[in-house]
Design an enzyme around this catalytic site. Structure first.
Site, PDB file in Angstrom:
ATOM      1  CB  ILE A 107      -1.147  -0.093   1.222  1.00 38.06           C
ATOM      2  CG1 ILE A 107      -2.097   1.176   0.641  1.00 38.06           C
ATOM      3  CG2 ILE A 107      -0.421   0.088   2.824  1.00 38.06           C
ATOM      4  CD1 ILE A 107      -3.285   1.258   1.743  1.00 38.06           C
ATOM      5  CB  ILE A 138       4.414   1.426   3.839  1.00 37.58           C
ATOM      6  CG1 ILE A 138       4.278   0.436   5.080  1.00 37.58           C
ATOM      7  CG2 ILE A 138       4.389   2.659   3.624  1.00 37.58           C
ATOM      8  CD1 ILE A 138       2.777   0.026   5.135  1.00 37.58           C
ATOM      9  CE  LYS A 139       3.847   0.774  -5.137  1.00 40.34           C
ATOM     10  NZ  LYS A 139       2.637   0.424  -6.287  1.00 40.34           N
ATOM     11  CB  ILE A 140       8.502   4.796   0.185  1.00 39.24           C
ATOM     12  CG1 ILE A 140       7.674   4.809   1.977  1.00 39.24           C
ATOM     13  CG2 ILE A 140       9.685   6.278   0.367  1.00 39.24           C
ATOM     14  CD1 ILE A 140       8.852   4.156   3.265  1.00 39.24           C
TER      15      ILE A 140
END
Length: 364
Positions: A107, A138-140
């Site tokens: 996400i 967690i998409k960064i």
């Protein structure tokens, strides 16, 4: 069970679905893909969620309840998307339990924060806490400002999917940020065995950008190079990955239980209809990688995809020669990658606006 997809998985390529919706979750479609098409992970983005929310009624009851409680659009988006990811994580949990690094669901932090380190860190922490599943990612984005955010959240034991990587140079910085995060996590007493990460290296957009420039140059030498840059770029990236894995710095972390940050081939749907629709799967087969595919690409490979063994290892010299040829005909590769990152961030922001507008429509 799709035999071609199973063979791809057996070759060391983890197949992740680049899509998610409440319909997939509630109808059993996602579980079916896991059982029958060797899917072992899921990636999402705001455009995917906008499509899911606008194309069905499965979100209506939750939206009404949130509006009744006084939630604003940002709160509604946060609740809808984290609910879907949490449920998908639960479906993929058995995969996570039986494999070292798969069973993950990604996400994305709010794309408008791509150039704000502190806000990205805060968003990542909030998403991680809300999903509350060990198999979440967690998409960064791999912007200059995103790099220290990657290190900071890894240091706190948060698993990360680094997205929007185009150049090998930036990829090397991403790997360094991951190692630095692991080293800080170790110093903080975090159990490194709990942390996972992938580095999403975008593929098809490289060909789209470079092909257009080659078309503009128009010479026979330039046109002969079309459709080759993206795969060459990914092969150079994999060589950089191998170099890091062989380093003493990584070996020291691996010795205390750290998991490798695998390369993930993203944007693998073919944009040019003149190219084989499985190009960015077939030509990037190599162990210890992830290929996240739209279902259309997955189905194409299941139908007629071909495997010819490892297509990446040992091909760095050929890939570099191709890049040298691109430079020789007038392609400014540094400019290509700068444009791609800038456009990528802009597209992410536009997709966030699309999601905002979609949810506002559902709230009214």
């Amino acid at each position: 069970m799709s035999e071609r997809l199973k063979a791809l998985a057996d070759a060391g390529v983890s197949i992740w679905l680049d899509d998610l919706s409440r319909e997939r979750i509630e109808t059993g479609n996602l579980a079916e893909l896991v059982a029958e098409k060797s899917v072992v992970g899921v990636t999402t983005n705001p455009t995917i969620f906008a499509g899911a929310i606008s194309n069905g009624e499965r979100y209506d009851e939750q939206v009404r309840a949130l509006v009744a409680d006084g939630a604003d659009v940002d709160k509604v988006i946060f609740e809808l998307t984290t609910d879907d990811v949490r449920k998908a994580c639960d479906i993929l949990a058995p995969v996570a339990q039986r494999t070292a690094d798969d069973g993950r669901v990604s996400i994305e932090v709010e794309p408008t924060l791509a150039n704000d380190t502190d806000a990205t860190i805060a968003s990542a922490k909030a998403l991680w806490a809300a999903v509350d599943r060990p198999n979440a990612l967690i998409k960064i984005p791999a912007t200059v400002e995103g790099l220290p955010a990657i290190t900071a959240v890894i240091a706190e034991g948060i698993s990360v999917n680094v997205t929007l990587i185009f150049s090998t140079e930036r990829y090397q910085a991403v790997m360094d940020a991951y190692l630095a995060g692991l080293e800080q996590a170790q110093a903080n007493g975090v159990d490194l065995t709990t942390i996972r990460s992938v580095a999403s290296f975008f593929v098809s957009r490289v060909d789209t950008e470079i092909d257009a420039r080659l078309e503009k140059i128009g010479s026979d030498a330039a046109l002969a190079l079309q459709g080759k840059a993206a795969v060459a770029n990914a092969r150079l990236a994999y060589t950089a990955f191998q170099d890091v894995v062989a380093s003493e710095r990584w070996q020291a972390l691996a010795a205390v239980g750290a998991h490798v940050q695998r390369p993930l081939w993203a944007s693998t749907g073919v944009k040019n209809p003149a190219y084989p629709d499985t190009l960015y799967v077939t030509d990037l087969v190599v162990a210890d990688t992830v290929n996240t595919m739209p279902e259309k690409t997955m189905d194409a490979f299941a139908d007629h995809g071909e495997l010819a063994g490892d297509q990446v290892t040992g091909r760095a010299d050929d890939a570099q020669a191709l890049f040298d040829q691109l430079t020789a005909v007038g392609i400014d590769l540094d400019d290509v990658f700068t444009v791609l990152e800038t456009e990528g961030v802009d597209k992410f922001k536009a997709s966030w606006i699309e999601l905002l507008e979609t949810v506002k429509g559902q709230m009214s």
